[in-house]
Design a protein around this motif. Structure first.
Motif, PDB file in Angstrom:
ATOM      1  N   VAL A 106     -16.593  39.431   2.953  1.00  0.00           N
ATOM      2  CA  VAL A 106     -17.318  38.220   2.566  1.00  0.00           C
ATOM      3  C   VAL A 106     -18.204  38.555   1.381  1.00  0.00           C
ATOM      4  CG1 VAL A 106     -19.068  36.524   3.229  1.00  0.00           C
ATOM      5  CG2 VAL A 106     -17.302  37.179   4.867  1.00  0.00           C
ATOM      6  N   THR A 107     -18.093  37.777   0.318  1.00  0.00           N
ATOM      7  CA  THR A 107     -18.961  37.960  -0.845  1.00  0.00           C
ATOM      8  C   THR A 107     -20.134  36.990  -0.740  1.00  0.00           C
ATOM      9  OG1 THR A 107     -17.597  36.405  -2.129  1.00  0.00           O
ATOM     10  CG2 THR A 107     -17.084  38.748  -2.313  1.00  0.00           C
ATOM     11  N   TYR A 134     -13.474  29.355   2.356  1.00  0.00           N
ATOM     12  CA  TYR A 134     -14.369  28.993   1.267  1.00  0.00           C
ATOM     13  C   TYR A 134     -15.682  28.443   1.819  1.00  0.00           C
ATOM     14  CZ  TYR A 134      -9.982  29.076  -1.371  1.00  0.00           C
ATOM     15  OH  TYR A 134      -8.778  29.453  -1.929  1.00  0.00           O
ATOM     16  N   GLY A 135     -16.785  28.929   1.270  1.00  0.00           N
ATOM     17  CA  GLY A 135     -18.086  28.373   1.607  1.00  0.00           C
ATOM     18  C   GLY A 135     -18.449  27.276   0.626  1.00  0.00           C
ATOM     19  N   VAL A 136     -18.713  26.075   1.125  1.00  0.00           N
ATOM     20  CA  VAL A 136     -19.047  24.932   0.284  1.00  0.00           C
ATOM     21  C   VAL A 136     -20.412  24.400   0.702  1.00  0.00           C
ATOM     22  CG1 VAL A 136     -18.408  22.583  -0.386  1.00  0.00           C
ATOM     23  CG2 VAL A 136     -16.630  24.328  -0.079  1.00  0.00           C
ATOM     24  N   ARG A 137     -21.302  24.251  -0.260  1.00  0.00           N
ATOM     25  CA  ARG A 137     -22.647  23.786   0.048  1.00  0.00           C
ATOM     26  C   ARG A 137     -22.642  22.305   0.390  1.00  0.00           C
ATOM     27  NH1 ARG A 137     -25.981  25.308  -5.126  1.00  0.00           N
ATOM     28  NH2 ARG A 137     -27.583  24.109  -4.071  1.00  0.00           N
ATOM     29  N   ASN A 138     -23.519  21.904   1.317  1.00  0.00           N
ATOM     30  CA  ASN A 138     -23.582  20.510   1.746  1.00  0.00           C
ATOM     31  C   ASN A 138     -24.159  19.599   0.678  1.00  0.00           C
ATOM     32  OD1 ASN A 138     -22.498  20.595   4.426  1.00  0.00           O
ATOM     33  ND2 ASN A 138     -24.361  21.640   5.105  1.00  0.00           N
ATOM     34  N   ASP A 139     -25.148  20.107  -0.068  1.00  0.00           N
ATOM     35  CA  ASP A 139     -25.782  19.271  -1.089  1.00  0.00           C
ATOM     36  C   ASP A 139     -26.450  20.184  -2.107  1.00  0.00           C
ATOM     37  OD1 ASP A 139     -28.491  20.012  -0.099  1.00  0.00           O
ATOM     38  OD2 ASP A 139     -27.961  18.735   1.608  1.00  0.00           O
ATOM     39  N   ARG A 140     -27.095  19.567  -3.091  1.00  0.00           N
ATOM     40  CA  ARG A 140     -27.809  20.309  -4.131  1.00  0.00           C
ATOM     41  C   ARG A 140     -29.286  19.912  -4.173  1.00  0.00           C
ATOM     42  NH1 ARG A 140     -25.427  23.473  -7.623  1.00  0.00           N
ATOM     43  NH2 ARG A 140     -23.154  23.674  -7.518  1.00  0.00           N
ATOM     44  N   ASP A 141     -29.841  19.632  -3.001  1.00  0.00           N
ATOM     45  CA  ASP A 141     -31.227  19.186  -2.933  1.00  0.00           C
ATOM     46  C   ASP A 141     -32.217  20.260  -3.376  1.00  0.00           C
ATOM     47  OD1 ASP A 141     -30.289  16.789  -2.030  1.00  0.00           O
ATOM     48  OD2 ASP A 141     -30.655  17.201   0.096  1.00  0.00           O
ATOM     49  N   ARG A 173     -17.401  33.408   0.026  1.00  0.00           N
ATOM     50  CA  ARG A 173     -16.074  33.224   0.623  1.00  0.00           C
ATOM     51  C   ARG A 173     -15.672  34.459   1.411  1.00  0.00           C
ATOM     52  NH1 ARG A 173     -14.799  34.587  -4.707  1.00  0.00           N
ATOM     53  NH2 ARG A 173     -14.868  32.448  -5.438  1.00  0.00           N
ATOM     54  N   LEU A 174     -14.718  34.263   2.307  1.00  0.00           N
ATOM     55  CA  LEU A 174     -14.126  35.359   3.072  1.00  0.00           C
ATOM     56  C   LEU A 174     -12.684  35.545   2.631  1.00  0.00           C
ATOM     57  CD1 LEU A 174     -14.346  36.166   6.832  1.00  0.00           C
ATOM     58  CD2 LEU A 174     -12.082  35.792   5.832  1.00  0.00           C
TER      59      LEU A 174
END
Length: 341
Positions: A106-107, A134-141, A173-174
């Motif tokens: 995992v990076t 893939y790691g995806v962020r929920n928002d950019r708050d 990501r893994l």
């Protein structure tokens, strides 16, 4: 489709690219080690799991801190570049060093804005049979206005020009050992992992996570680096800009042909209309389009030039690598106290 038989908890290596991260590194190392220890004690991952820091030519005390961490606990390992080669090269170097020892990698960034508690979900997807997560962020708050604007422009620009990148996915990501072996077959000098990894086509999944505020230091991805990353990504993964030039050239040629017909008719009619403004506008338009088109073609030629030279993507100057003892062997408080000293 998921696999019916789950994979057992394997060896997980965290790969952490570091560039001038002295302000956050010690704390981040403690948090990462604590997380791996808890996961190992729960049987989610193997106790032989490790953390690999990659020093990307930092000009501060980052490498000294990494060396001290490696000296205080075998769970840490470190690679040091001979100079700054860039974030993508640092990630690749860490993954390639880890692939012979780990079942999955995992990076994650050193500032820990990417939620490390989401690691359980990453490993869960791996155990269900996914080779890439893939790691995806929920928002950019948590982003400022300019950062949010530049990020949205980046993804829109990439999609417009035909790059298959996942929105709001950075480099959290893994990859399984199978995916790492496949990635090692790619020999591009111009690295754009966000576009390259999806082309491998393995079974994948997405983990959504919340982004935390940066506790110290400043983001290393400036606007200039975002523009450079976007340019490198487009020219590495898509030929659509060249197709745009072809279409634009056709439209300009069509317009020029219409203007020629108009001028001939105007001349035969005997009208004497001053053409200074028209000539100036057309000359400036053609000159600007020509220079712009040559610039785009030049970007591709430059990439071809670098690829044919086949220079190394990075040079590792120093390595600190020990066989890891069990991450859960010592109490977390004891290990953290040693590293903090």
């Amino acid at each position: 489709m998921k696999m019916e038989n789950k994979r057992a908890g394997g060896i997980l290596y965290l790969v952490v690219p570091c560039y001038n991260e002295e302000e956050v590194l010690v704390h981040a190392a403690e948090v990462m080690r604590d997380k791996l220890g808890r996961m190992a004690s729960q049987g989610i991952i193997s106790p032989k799991s490790k953390i690999v820091f990659v020093n990307d030519g930092s000009s501060d005390n980052t490498w000294k801190i990494i060396s001290d961490l490696c000296g205080c606990d075998d769970v840490y390992s470190g690679l040091c570049f001979s100079r700054n080669y860039g974030h993508q090269s640092a990630i690749l170097a860490g993954m390639m060093a880890a692939k012979e020892h780990a079942d999955m990698v995992v990076t994650i960034d050193a500032d820990l804005q990417q939620d490390i508690e989401a690691l359980d979900k990453f490993v869960g997807c791996y155990q269900e049979g996914c080779e890439i997560v893939y790691g995806v962020r929920n928002d950019r708050d948590t982003d400022g206005f300019l950062k949010k604007l530049s990020a949205n422009m980046f993804y829109n620009f990439m999609h417009l020009l035909g790059c298959n990148v996942m929105s709001n996915h950075a480099d959290y990501r893994l990859l399984s050992k199978r995916a790492l072996d496949a990635l090692a077959e790619y020999r591009e000098v111009n690295l754009f992992l966000r576009g390259l990894i999806p082309t491998m086509g393995f079974q994948s999944d997405i983990v959504y996570f919340d982004v935390k505020k940066r506790e110290a230091g400043r983001s290393k991805y400036t606007l200039r680096k975002m523009v450079a990353l976007a340019t490198n990504g487009v020219t590495s993964m898509s030929t659509r800009p060249i197709q745009f030039i072809t279409i634009l050239g056709f439209l300009v040629s069509l317009f020029s042909f219409v203007m020629i017909i108009y001028c001939i008719i105007d001349w035969f009619s005997g009208r004497n209309v001053p053409g200074y403004t028209t000539s100036l506008v057309v000359s400036l338009l053609m000159g600007g389009l020509t220079i712009f088109s040559l610039g785009i073609v030049g970007e591709y030629i430059g990439k071809i030039y670098l690829e044919t030279k086949a220079r190394p993507r990075y040079i590792i100057e120093s390595v600190i690598w020990k066989e890891s003892k069990d991450t859960a062997q010592k109490g977390n408080g004891e290990a953290n106290a040693e590293c903090a000293d």
